[in-house]
Motif scaffolding. Structure first.
Motif, PDB file in Angstrom:
ATOM      1  N   LEU A 185      41.096  -0.163  46.180  1.00 37.26           N
ATOM      2  CA  LEU A 185      42.568  -0.374  47.103  1.00 37.26           C
ATOM      3  C   LEU A 185      43.007   0.655  48.152  1.00 37.26           C
ATOM      4  O   LEU A 185      43.448   0.205  49.028  1.00 37.26           O
ATOM      5  CB  LEU A 185      43.400  -0.212  45.770  1.00 37.26           C
ATOM      6  N   VAL A 186      42.476   1.752  47.877  1.00 28.05           N
ATOM      7  CA  VAL A 186      42.530   2.801  49.052  1.00 28.05           C
ATOM      8  C   VAL A 186      41.956   2.582  50.252  1.00 28.05           C
ATOM      9  O   VAL A 186      42.626   2.241  51.500  1.00 28.05           O
ATOM     10  CB  VAL A 186      42.187   4.182  48.531  1.00 28.05           C
ATOM     11  N   LYS A 187      40.675   1.952  50.045  1.00 31.38           N
ATOM     12  CA  LYS A 187      39.963   1.476  51.042  1.00 31.38           C
ATOM     13  C   LYS A 187      40.583   0.359  51.992  1.00 31.38           C
ATOM     14  O   LYS A 187      40.682   0.552  53.349  1.00 31.38           O
ATOM     15  CB  LYS A 187      38.359   1.262  50.675  1.00 31.38           C
ATOM     16  N   PHE A 245      37.988  11.473  43.471  1.00 33.42           N
ATOM     17  CA  PHE A 245      38.192  12.645  44.455  1.00 33.42           C
ATOM     18  C   PHE A 245      37.285  12.385  45.659  1.00 33.42           C
ATOM     19  O   PHE A 245      37.379  12.626  46.776  1.00 33.42           O
ATOM     20  CB  PHE A 245      38.407  13.672  43.800  1.00 33.42           C
ATOM     21  N   GLN A 246      35.862  12.330  45.110  1.00 34.54           N
ATOM     22  CA  GLN A 246      34.894  12.562  46.287  1.00 34.54           C
ATOM     23  C   GLN A 246      34.819  11.444  47.003  1.00 34.54           C
ATOM     24  O   GLN A 246      34.910  11.507  48.545  1.00 34.54           O
ATOM     25  CB  GLN A 246      33.572  12.674  45.250  1.00 34.54           C
ATOM     26  N   LYS A 247      35.084  10.258  46.615  1.00 36.82           N
ATOM     27  CA  LYS A 247      35.098   9.182  47.259  1.00 36.82           C
ATOM     28  C   LYS A 247      36.233   8.974  48.239  1.00 36.82           C
ATOM     29  O   LYS A 247      36.345   8.481  49.530  1.00 36.82           O
ATOM     30  CB  LYS A 247      35.044   7.636  46.576  1.00 36.82           C
ATOM     31  N   LEU A 248      37.557   9.475  47.881  1.00 41.94           N
ATOM     32  CA  LEU A 248      38.817   9.539  48.669  1.00 41.94           C
ATOM     33  C   LEU A 248      38.435  10.593  49.700  1.00 41.94           C
ATOM     34  O   LEU A 248      38.811  10.219  50.990  1.00 41.94           O
ATOM     35  CB  LEU A 248      39.634  10.065  47.792  1.00 41.94           C
ATOM     36  N   GLU A 249      37.976  11.640  49.410  1.00 42.39           N
ATOM     37  CA  GLU A 249      37.396  12.650  50.520  1.00 42.39           C
ATOM     38  C   GLU A 249      36.595  11.926  51.604  1.00 42.39           C
ATOM     39  O   GLU A 249      36.938  11.993  52.683  1.00 42.39           O
ATOM     40  CB  GLU A 249      36.834  13.844  49.989  1.00 42.39           C
ATOM     41  N   GLU A 282      35.987   9.243  56.912  1.00 45.47           N
ATOM     42  CA  GLU A 282      35.390   8.363  57.731  1.00 45.47           C
ATOM     43  C   GLU A 282      36.698   7.435  58.801  1.00 45.47           C
ATOM     44  O   GLU A 282      36.372   7.141  59.744  1.00 45.47           O
ATOM     45  CB  GLU A 282      35.060   6.858  56.894  1.00 45.47           C
ATOM     46  N   LYS A 283      37.616   7.361  57.856  1.00 42.24           N
ATOM     47  CA  LYS A 283      38.814   6.693  58.625  1.00 42.24           C
ATOM     48  C   LYS A 283      39.716   7.551  59.343  1.00 42.24           C
ATOM     49  O   LYS A 283      40.716   7.045  59.895  1.00 42.24           O
ATOM     50  CB  LYS A 283      39.456   5.831  57.698  1.00 42.24           C
ATOM     51  N   GLU A 284      39.415   8.972  59.706  1.00 49.74           N
ATOM     52  CA  GLU A 284      39.992   9.884  60.346  1.00 49.74           C
ATOM     53  C   GLU A 284      41.685   9.872  59.841  1.00 49.74           C
ATOM     54  O   GLU A 284      42.770   9.851  60.468  1.00 49.74           O
ATOM     55  CB  GLU A 284      39.982   9.687  61.831  1.00 49.74           C
ATOM     56  N   VAL A 285      41.580   9.773  58.279  1.00 50.49           N
ATOM     57  CA  VAL A 285      43.063  10.072  57.817  1.00 50.49           C
ATOM     58  C   VAL A 285      43.229  11.378  57.028  1.00 50.49           C
ATOM     59  O   VAL A 285      42.094  11.753  56.447  1.00 50.49           O
ATOM     60  CB  VAL A 285      43.365   8.796  56.757  1.00 50.49           C
ATOM     61  N   LEU A 286      44.139  11.900  57.147  1.00 51.87           N
ATOM     62  CA  LEU A 286      44.200  13.560  56.470  1.00 51.87           C
ATOM     63  C   LEU A 286      44.398  13.453  55.162  1.00 51.87           C
ATOM     64  O   LEU A 286      45.424  12.585  54.492  1.00 51.87           O
ATOM     65  CB  LEU A 286      45.194  14.326  57.024  1.00 51.87           C
ATOM     66  N   LEU A 287      43.740  14.430  54.218  1.00 51.93           N
ATOM     67  CA  LEU A 287      43.713  14.022  52.697  1.00 51.93           C
ATOM     68  C   LEU A 287      44.454  15.468  52.352  1.00 51.93           C
ATOM     69  O   LEU A 287      44.074  16.560  52.560  1.00 51.93           O
ATOM     70  CB  LEU A 287      42.370  14.275  52.049  1.00 51.93           C
ATOM     71  N   ILE A 288      45.910  15.029  51.979  1.00 49.19           N
ATOM     72  CA  ILE A 288      46.537  16.161  51.302  1.00 49.19           C
ATOM     73  C   ILE A 288      46.567  16.328  49.967  1.00 49.19           C
ATOM     74  O   ILE A 288      46.844  15.604  49.263  1.00 49.19           O
ATOM     75  CB  ILE A 288      47.927  16.017  51.900  1.00 49.19           C
ATOM     76  N   LEU A 289      45.889  17.765  49.339  1.00 50.47           N
ATOM     77  CA  LEU A 289      46.198  17.874  48.040  1.00 50.47           C
ATOM     78  C   LEU A 289      47.465  18.735  47.565  1.00 50.47           C
ATOM     79  O   LEU A 289      47.668  19.693  48.154  1.00 50.47           O
ATOM     80  CB  LEU A 289      44.885  18.668  47.687  1.00 50.47           C
ATOM     81  N   ASP A 290      48.368  18.296  46.763  1.00 50.60           N
ATOM     82  CA  ASP A 290      49.538  18.662  46.483  1.00 50.60           C
ATOM     83  C   ASP A 290      49.074  19.543  45.200  1.00 50.60           C
ATOM     84  O   ASP A 290      48.987  19.110  43.957  1.00 50.60           O
ATOM     85  CB  ASP A 290      50.554  17.817  46.118  1.00 50.60           C
TER      86      ASP A 290
END
Ligand SMILES: Cc1ncc(COP(=O)(O)O)c(C=O)c1O
Length: 387
Positions: A159-161, A191-195, A200-208
């Motif tokens: 779904l994220v993809k 989490f690993q696939k999200l990273e 790959e998509k040049e989207v920033l991953l923010i960990l709250d």
């Protein structure tokens, strides 16, 4: 003038606190297994912390962020080392919402995009973008609803993809472990696939890591259980042990520009000294180790509790899920046994967020009290059925 009435209040007036205990104005002692909403990391009114802040106040409490403040550099160095995040750069602010607000802003500055992916049941604060990425429509005003946000269930990477494929997303924001929502969390595979997909998509991953950070999960940051490196990490709560301070740890791949972010109060001298003292005590008193030891002990002893469905969370960020609503149980714990615990969006879940210095004896006190309450409830229920 009256107070703007926004908080449902328990009728208790705390006047002093030490370690894991709080006393009210009638000198009743409460065991604090809630840490003032996961804020108290090193214990209330720790002598070293009080001494350092008092000493700093006598020197200089505040000056403008346009003048050098070496305490900010000392804090950044210490935090980098203890959190194993030395390659990140630190921006200091005053609260959790502000940390997320700045993180989202950086992501949007860098990518030039504005849609954010967040997760069901998430909580990220109450300011503009932070509340928009919070999954609770009732605390979003019309002005917040203008933000472009898509909420997805945890642990469903496809779904994220699908969303990132659309090319208009600046950031994915996710809690290390959900706090307010009720202790749900992404698994390591997710989490690993999200990273990977964010890279790959040049989207920033923010960990709250505002609630789950600062050792609470048994690692300095909860995402470290999953061996990933987010682009941005946000922190607050445990960082100042009650002194208001927040931080945004920003990957060194993201270039700062003068004027890009800013704040009047963020990173002031008093806040920095509070945060440096917290890190010194976490290290000196091995509080992350203690969080792990006590967590294991707690999870063992908790098996004695009747009616418990499951234990959620990690370290000293725990949720006890029952198959009934816990509001009454919480009240009984406070008013009959003098123990503070927390609730969550999941009405059946009791939240446990004690200071990281909590002891086995204090856990024993909780287990004994909660068993007594639940047994009394059971006896009452049986008597009622037999009548
Ligand atoms: C995960 C998370 N993010 C953000 C916030 C907001 O922090 P603050 O209340 O300091 O603005 C909270 C507060 O509960 C939180 O739990």
């Amino acid at each position: 003038m009256n107070l703007f009435n926004v908080y449902p209040l328990y009728n208790i007036i705390p006047v002093k606190a030490k370690g894991c205990y709080v006393w009210d104005n009638k000198n009743t002692r409460y065991l604090d297994l809630y840490g003032g909403h996961g804020v108290i990391s090193i214990g209330h009114s720790h002598d070293y912390y009080v001494e350092k802040i008092t000493d700093q106040l006598g020197k200089i409490g505040f000056y403008s962020n346009s003048i050098i403040n070496p305490l900010q550099v000392e804090l950044a160095n210490k935090l980098g080392k203890i959190a194993n995040c030395e390659s990140y750069n630190l921006f200091l602010c005053n609260s959790g919402a502000e940390a997320n607000e700045n993180a989202l802003k950086v992501a949007s500055f860098i990518t030039g995009k504005k849609r954010v992916i967040s997760f069901k049941n998430s909580f990220h604060g109450r300011t503009s973008a932070a509340v928009a990425v919070t999954d609770n429509i009732s605390i979003n005003a019309a002005i917040n609803k203008q933000q472009k946000v898509t909420f997805l269930p945890l642990n469903q990477i496809n779904l994220v993809k699908n969303e990132l494929d659309k090319g208009d997303v600046c950031a994915v924001i996710i809690e290390g472990i959900q706090g307010v929502g009720g202790l749900d969390e992404g698994n390591t595979d997710f989490f690993q696939k999200l990273e990977k997909i964010c890279k790959e998509k040049e989207v920033l991953l923010i960990l709250d890591e505002i609630q789950s950070g600062y050792g609470r999960s048994g690692k300095f940051f909860a995402f470290q259980h999953h061996f990933i490196n987010p682009d941005i990490i946000t922190t607050a709560k445990g960082m100042g042990n009650g002194f208001p301070i927040g931080g945004v740890l920003i990957s060194d791949k993201i270039e700062a520009k003068i004027g890009m972010l800013g704040t009047t109060f963020g990173g002031n001298h008093l806040a920095c000294v509070a945060a440096i003292s917290v890190l010194n005590i976490i290290k000196k008193e091995n509080l992350i180790e203690n969080a792990n030891t006590i967590s294991m002990y707690f999870k063992e002893r908790i098996k004695e509790i009747p009616m418990l469905k499951q234990v959620k969370g990690k370290g000293l960020m725990l949720g006890l899920e029952f198959d009934f609503e816990v509001a009454e149980l919480r009240k009984k714990l406070i008013f009959e046994k003098h123990i503070f615990t927390g609730g969550s969006a999941n009405k059946n879940l009791l939240r446990i967020l004690p200071p990281l210095s909590v002891t086995k004896e204090q856990i024993d006190e909780f287990i004994k009290s909660i068993i007594q309450i639940l047994n009394e409830v059971e006896v009452k229920q049986k008597t009622h059925q037999n009548e």
